[in-house]
Design a protein around this motif. Structure first.
Motif, PDB file in Angstrom:
ATOM      1  N   GLU A 189     105.610  47.593  79.223  1.00  0.00           N
ATOM      2  CA  GLU A 189     106.720  48.275  79.666  1.00  0.00           C
ATOM      3  C   GLU A 189     107.707  49.360  78.773  1.00  0.00           C
ATOM      4  N   SER A 190     106.970  49.513  77.663  1.00  0.00           N
ATOM      5  CA  SER A 190     107.598  50.537  76.955  1.00  0.00           C
ATOM      6  C   SER A 190     107.644  51.918  77.362  1.00  0.00           C
ATOM      7  N   PRO A 191     108.883  52.694  77.241  1.00  0.00           N
ATOM      8  CA  PRO A 191     108.864  54.080  77.728  1.00  0.00           C
ATOM      9  C   PRO A 191     107.900  54.870  76.933  1.00  0.00           C
ATOM     10  N   SER A 192     107.684  54.399  75.705  1.00  0.00           N
ATOM     11  CA  SER A 192     106.601  55.156  74.913  1.00  0.00           C
ATOM     12  C   SER A 192     105.388  55.674  75.839  1.00  0.00           C
ATOM     13  N   TYR A 224     102.865  46.766  65.150  1.00  0.00           N
ATOM     14  CA  TYR A 224     102.670  45.636  66.002  1.00  0.00           C
ATOM     15  C   TYR A 224     101.584  45.849  66.831  1.00  0.00           C
ATOM     16  N   ILE A 225     101.108  47.260  67.245  1.00  0.00           N
ATOM     17  CA  ILE A 225     100.277  47.522  68.151  1.00  0.00           C
ATOM     18  C   ILE A 225      99.266  48.318  67.480  1.00  0.00           C
ATOM     19  N   PRO A 226      98.148  48.098  66.679  1.00  0.00           N
ATOM     20  CA  PRO A 226      97.512  49.029  66.108  1.00  0.00           C
ATOM     21  C   PRO A 226      96.365  49.909  67.129  1.00  0.00           C
ATOM     22  N   ASP A 227      96.034  49.600  68.099  1.00  0.00           N
ATOM     23  CA  ASP A 227      95.530  50.472  69.188  1.00  0.00           C
ATOM     24  C   ASP A 227      96.249  50.298  70.518  1.00  0.00           C
ATOM     25  N   LEU A 228      95.788  51.334  71.181  1.00  0.00           N
ATOM     26  CA  LEU A 228      96.352  51.452  72.444  1.00  0.00           C
ATOM     27  C   LEU A 228      95.470  52.027  73.595  1.00  0.00           C
ATOM     28  N   HIS A 229      95.110  51.207  74.427  1.00  0.00           N
ATOM     29  CA  HIS A 229      94.270  51.651  75.572  1.00  0.00           C
ATOM     30  C   HIS A 229      95.000  51.777  76.836  1.00  0.00           C
ATOM     31  N   HIS A 230      95.704  52.540  77.401  1.00  0.00           N
ATOM     32  CA  HIS A 230      96.458  52.534  78.707  1.00  0.00           C
ATOM     33  C   HIS A 230      96.472  53.621  79.608  1.00  0.00           C
ATOM     34  N   GLU A 231      95.838  53.728  80.649  1.00  0.00           N
ATOM     35  CA  GLU A 231      95.553  54.554  81.684  1.00  0.00           C
ATOM     36  C   GLU A 231      94.807  55.728  81.066  1.00  0.00           C
TER      37      GLU A 231
END
Length: 93
Positions: free
Chosen positions: A2-5, A25-32
């Motif tokens: 839910e982060s605005p990031s 705290y989030i080493p990788d990101l796979h969103h959309e």
């Protein structure tokens, strides 16, 4: 989640920006469809960036180093409030 990031990253990429991020705290990101890996922060990286956007104010960050080496900081969390004389141009939202 839910982060605005996530919205900020997507909007910047849609406009052609090259985006990197750091979150201890989030080493990788796979969103959309956004495959990104958190990068290590240091003075050289800050100096290379056109702009740094602060969206979370984790206590592990060295705000003084950011203020001393970044060119422009958009501070959405008022994280640099205690930096008396930042070398960076700081825009507070």
């Amino acid at each position: 989640r839910e982060s605005p990031s996530l919205d900020i990253i997507r909007l910047l990429q849609e406009r052609g920006a090259e985006v990197i991020y750091n979150d201890p705290y989030i080493p990788d990101l796979h969103h959309e469809g956004l495959p990104l890996n958190s990068v290590d922060l240091d003075a050289e990286l800050f100096a290379e960036m056109d702009c740094v956007i602060v969206v979370t104010d984790h206590t592990v960050y060295d705000w003084q180093m950011l203020a001393d080496h970044a060119r422009i900081v958009i501070d959405t969390r008022n994280a640099l409030k205690r930096i008396a004389t930042p070398k960076a141009t700081v825009i507070r939202l």
